[in-house]
Write a protein that holds these residues in place. Structure first.
Motif, PDB file in Angstrom:
ATOM      1  N   SER A   9     -77.834   0.001  61.078  1.00  0.00           N
ATOM      2  CA  SER A   9     -78.198  -0.641  60.006  1.00  0.00           C
ATOM      3  C   SER A   9     -79.888  -0.478  59.748  1.00  0.00           C
ATOM      4  N   ASP A  28     -88.561   2.082  66.011  1.00  0.00           N
ATOM      5  CA  ASP A  28     -88.510   2.099  66.819  1.00  0.00           C
ATOM      6  C   ASP A  28     -88.513   1.883  67.985  1.00  0.00           C
ATOM      7  N   ARG A  34     -81.490   8.516  71.470  1.00  0.00           N
ATOM      8  CA  ARG A  34     -81.411   7.508  71.897  1.00  0.00           C
ATOM      9  C   ARG A  34     -79.776   7.267  71.977  1.00  0.00           C
ATOM     10  N   GLY A  39     -68.544   1.850  71.214  1.00  0.00           N
ATOM     11  CA  GLY A  39     -67.161   2.714  71.574  1.00  0.00           C
ATOM     12  C   GLY A  39     -66.978   3.518  70.852  1.00  0.00           C
ATOM     13  N   GLY A  41     -66.596   4.794  67.621  1.00  0.00           N
ATOM     14  CA  GLY A  41     -65.970   4.809  66.876  1.00  0.00           C
ATOM     15  C   GLY A  41     -66.073   4.129  65.611  1.00  0.00           C
ATOM     16  N   VAL A 126     -91.546  -3.074  68.698  1.00  0.00           N
ATOM     17  CA  VAL A 126     -92.777  -4.922  68.425  1.00  0.00           C
ATOM     18  C   VAL A 126     -92.901  -5.663  68.699  1.00  0.00           C
ATOM     19  N   ASP A 275     -76.345  -6.179  63.589  1.00  0.00           N
ATOM     20  CA  ASP A 275     -76.181  -6.981  65.435  1.00  0.00           C
ATOM     21  C   ASP A 275     -77.265  -8.507  64.757  1.00  0.00           C
ATOM     22  N   ILE A 288     -70.700  -0.598  63.647  1.00  0.00           N
ATOM     23  CA  ILE A 288     -71.687   0.401  63.098  1.00  0.00           C
ATOM     24  C   ILE A 288     -70.978   0.256  61.517  1.00  0.00           C
TER      25      ILE A 288
HETATM   26  C1  LIG Z   1     -69.305  -1.448  74.839  1.00  0.00           C
HETATM   27  C2  LIG Z   1     -69.181  -1.884  73.312  1.00  0.00           C
HETATM   28  C3  LIG Z   1     -68.360  -0.914  72.512  1.00  0.00           C
HETATM   29  C4  LIG Z   1     -68.571  -1.021  71.197  1.00  0.00           C
HETATM   30  N1  LIG Z   1     -67.767  -0.292  70.450  1.00  0.00           N
HETATM   31  C5  LIG Z   1     -68.118  -0.128  69.148  1.00  0.00           C
HETATM   32  C6  LIG Z   1     -67.157   1.210  68.438  1.00  0.00           C
HETATM   33  O1  LIG Z   1     -66.483   1.087  68.586  1.00  0.00           O
HETATM   34  N2  LIG Z   1     -67.106   0.664  67.124  1.00  0.00           N
HETATM   35  C7  LIG Z   1     -68.289   0.393  66.503  1.00  0.00           C
HETATM   36  O2  LIG Z   1     -68.322   0.538  64.652  1.00  0.00           O
HETATM   37  N3  LIG Z   1     -68.929  -0.798  67.144  1.00  0.00           N
HETATM   38  C8  LIG Z   1     -68.778  -0.855  68.108  1.00  0.00           C
HETATM   39  N4  LIG Z   1     -70.022  -2.004  68.960  1.00  0.00           N
HETATM   40  C9  LIG Z   1     -70.465  -1.857  68.431  1.00  0.00           C
HETATM   41  C10 LIG Z   1     -71.935  -1.293  68.354  1.00  0.00           C
HETATM   42  O3  LIG Z   1     -72.109  -0.752  69.126  1.00  0.00           O
HETATM   43  C11 LIG Z   1     -73.133  -1.968  67.056  1.00  0.00           C
HETATM   44  O4  LIG Z   1     -72.310  -3.141  66.406  1.00  0.00           O
HETATM   45  C12 LIG Z   1     -74.137  -1.326  66.554  1.00  0.00           C
HETATM   46  O5  LIG Z   1     -74.931  -0.359  67.116  1.00  0.00           O
HETATM   47  C13 LIG Z   1     -74.927  -1.926  66.141  1.00  0.00           C
HETATM   48  O6  LIG Z   1     -75.595  -1.136  65.357  1.00  0.00           O
HETATM   49  P1  LIG Z   1     -77.267  -2.096  64.395  1.00  0.00           P
HETATM   50  O7  LIG Z   1     -77.872  -0.976  63.896  1.00  0.00           O
HETATM   51  O8  LIG Z   1     -77.249  -3.435  64.129  1.00  0.00           O
HETATM   52  O9  LIG Z   1     -78.311  -2.701  65.923  1.00  0.00           O
HETATM   53  P2  LIG Z   1     -78.315  -0.733  67.164  1.00  0.00           P
HETATM   54  O10 LIG Z   1     -78.111   0.318  66.812  1.00  0.00           O
HETATM   55  O11 LIG Z   1     -78.430  -1.465  68.616  1.00  0.00           O
HETATM   56  O12 LIG Z   1     -79.991  -0.738  67.387  1.00  0.00           O
HETATM   57  C14 LIG Z   1     -81.526  -1.314  67.584  1.00  0.00           C
HETATM   58  C15 LIG Z   1     -82.352  -0.338  67.311  1.00  0.00           C
HETATM   59  O13 LIG Z   1     -83.687  -1.928  67.436  1.00  0.00           O
HETATM   60  C16 LIG Z   1     -84.240  -1.106  68.063  1.00  0.00           C
HETATM   61  N5  LIG Z   1     -85.111  -2.231  68.921  1.00  0.00           N
HETATM   62  C17 LIG Z   1     -84.765  -3.354  69.501  1.00  0.00           C
HETATM   63  N6  LIG Z   1     -85.831  -4.290  70.137  1.00  0.00           N
HETATM   64  C18 LIG Z   1     -87.021  -4.114  69.596  1.00  0.00           C
HETATM   65  C19 LIG Z   1     -87.852  -4.064  69.442  1.00  0.00           C
HETATM   66  N7  LIG Z   1     -88.387  -4.975  69.659  1.00  0.00           N
HETATM   67  N8  LIG Z   1     -88.774  -3.043  68.931  1.00  0.00           N
HETATM   68  C20 LIG Z   1     -88.650  -1.829  68.553  1.00  0.00           C
HETATM   69  N9  LIG Z   1     -87.431  -1.607  68.452  1.00  0.00           N
HETATM   70  C21 LIG Z   1     -86.629  -2.350  68.497  1.00  0.00           C
HETATM   71  C22 LIG Z   1     -83.317  -0.533  69.556  1.00  0.00           C
HETATM   72  O14 LIG Z   1     -83.715   0.613  70.287  1.00  0.00           O
HETATM   73  C23 LIG Z   1     -81.946  -0.295  69.075  1.00  0.00           C
HETATM   74  O15 LIG Z   1     -82.293   1.448  68.016  1.00  0.00           O
HETATM   75  C24 LIG Z   1     -69.814  -1.537  70.015  1.00  0.00           C
HETATM   76  C25 LIG Z   1     -70.370  -2.270  71.304  1.00  0.00           C
HETATM   77  C26 LIG Z   1     -70.019  -2.123  72.549  1.00  0.00           C
HETATM   78  C27 LIG Z   1     -71.218  -3.049  73.376  1.00  0.00           C
END
Ligand SMILES: Cc1cc2nc3c(=O)[nH]c(=O)nc-3n(C[C@H](O)[C@H](O)[C@H](O)COP(=O)(O)OP(=O)(O)OC[C@H]3O[C@@H](n4cnc5c(N)ncnc54)[C@H](O)[C@@H]3O)c2cc1C
Length: 388
Positions: A9, A28, A34, A39, A41, A126, A275, A288
């Motif tokens: 995101s 980050d 990292r 899952g 997909g 952060v 998220d 994702i």
């Molecule tokens: C068991 C499981 C299975 C899943 N299966 C799927 C699937 O099959 N397909 C799918 O699409 N989604 C799946 N998801 C959901 C998916 O993983 C998330 O929706 C997705 O990663 C969200 O992306 P994001 O960029 O919002 O957050 P994230 O990918 O969580 O990235 C957040 C980032 O913020 C950084 N961060 C956090 N706090 C700080 C801070 N204070 N300072 C600096 N950096 C910070 C972290 O290091 C991280 O890199 C699954 C989740 C789980 C738990």
């Protein structure tokens, strides 16, 4: 502009803003590549977003695997139905992708790094919001100093601290679910789909994420099977026939407390995406994809503000409206999926009926992709889902 969190995101938001010529700092706490419990997909709308950004081939080159649909089965595998992904309404291939989060997220971050107006700041956490004397947010503090910005974008994941610091978190009373995910050395050449096994109160997900790598994750809220990081390998081997003699090569990684609610997704100074902007459960596997779609909207509206074409309040209102449109039906779908998954009798009946007539299940997959809505479900579809 500062974007906190370089997952799909945050990286998508930063990339699109930088490509519009805006100065973006993407921060980050981790160093990429990292890993993350997932899952792995990517649903078709996420693949379409990758294509729009011109990154599809780059992600494919990391070993990602095209997926043609989802196979649902009841524990034991005796009843099974394959639902192909629907084609996007505007044309284009009907395909998802199995990805390793290490390479997928790193590919997006690398794309941001290549933009002239962006800076990627890794291994920098952060630590708080920076405020002016009138308490307005004017940036963030980090482990190495301050970053001043007209807008703070919180893409810091499920348990977003930025969201809490901005007073946008609403406590959730939902029942706690948790998940564990690990990678197994398995020949995946004959696997083109995500396999979901409904096991009564918990679900297993299998996805090919490389030529010899299978992701196996479990989502559960119960202590049966007693599932901890320690017992994951043993219980997974016992439950998934395809990995009985396979090696567990990484993980498991875990995550918990999925249900997160927000007071607002934007207040004009802080904007939440992915998220961090509220979440239900990973059961529909679209986190994702939806994160990338939200990022596209967010980059559009905040870009308009940064270019001086609209007020920050207008950007917030427009983003909130788009956000609501994008998540409304997907949240209903997640509730429905959890309801079915919780009842082995109901889910068995739904799967048995779908083996004869998969139309209702296909529509649910279409809703998950955002290509259809709940209004497309007829009375007959509801009966099929109820196993009647
Ligand atoms: C068991 C499981 C299975 C899943 N299966 C799927 C699937 O099959 N397909 C799918 O699409 N989604 C799946 N998801 C959901 C998916 O993983 C998330 O929706 C997705 O990663 C969200 O992306 P994001 O960029 O919002 O957050 P994230 O990918 O969580 O990235 C957040 C980032 O913020 C950084 N961060 C956090 N706090 C700080 C801070 N204070 N300072 C600096 N950096 C910070 C972290 O290091 C991280 O890199 C699954 C989740 C789980 C738990």
């Amino acid at each position: 502009m500062v974007v906190v969190g370089a997952g799909p995101s945050g990286a998508t938001t930063a990339l699109l803003l930088a490509r519009r010529g805006h100065h973006v700092a993407l921060v980050d706490r981790a160093r990429f590549p990292r890993d993350k419990a997932c899952g792995e997909g990517v649903m078709p709308p996420g693949v379409a977003a990758l294509r729009r950004m011109g990154l599809y081939e780059r992600v494919l080159a990391t070993g990602a695997r095209p997926l043609d649909g989802v196979t649902y089965q009841q524990r034991g595998g005796d009843q099974q139905v394959h639902v192909p992904f629907p084609a996007p309404p505007g044309g284009g291939p009907a395909a998802g992708l199995g990805v390793r989060r290490t390479s997928f997220d790193a590919a997006l971050v690398d794309a941001v790094r290549q933009e002239r107006t962006s800076t990627v700041r890794e291994a920098e956490r952060v630590t708080g919001l920076l405020r002016d004397p009138s308490d307005a947010v004017i940036g963030v503090t980090t482990t190495t100093g301050e970053i001043r910005a007209r807008i703070v974008i919180a893409a810091d994941g499920l348990h977003s601290q930025i969201r809490s610091w901005a007073g946008l978190t609403v406590p959730s009373r939902a029942r706690v679910r948790y998940g564990l995910a690990g990678h197994w050395r398995v020949d995946t050449r004959d696997r083109d789909a995500v396999t979901v096994t409904l096991a009564g109160g918990h679900e297993w997900y299998e996805a090919p994420v490389g030529p010899d790598l299978l992701l196996v994750s479990i989502l559960t809220s119960r202590s049966r099977p007693a599932m901890t990081a320690r017992s994951y390998g043993h219980v997974a081997r016992r439950s998934i026939p395809g990995i009985r003699n396979a090696d567990l090569v990484s993980g498991p990684l875990g995550a918990a407390h999925f249900h997160q609610r927000v007071r607002a997704v934007a207040d004009g100074r802080v904007f939440l995406v992915g998220d961090a902007s509220g979440y239900d459960d990973p059961t529909t596997g679209d986190g994702i994809a939806i994160g990338m779609l939200l990022a596209e909207c967010l980059a559009g509206h905040t870009g308009e503000f940064l270019s001086g074409r609209i007020a920050r309040e207008t950007a917030a209102t427009r983003y909130a409206a788009d956000h609501a449109d994008l998540v409304r039906d997907r949240r209903r779908l997640t509730r429905l999926a959890l309801f079915l998954a919780r009842s082995p009798a109901l889910s068995r009946r739904a799967i048995v009926r779908a083996t004869g007539d998969p139309r209702a299940l296909s529509k649910l997959v279409g809703i998950n992709c955002g290509y259809q809505t709940f209004r497309d479900l007829s009375a007959r579809d509801w009966l099929l889902l109820a196993g009647v």
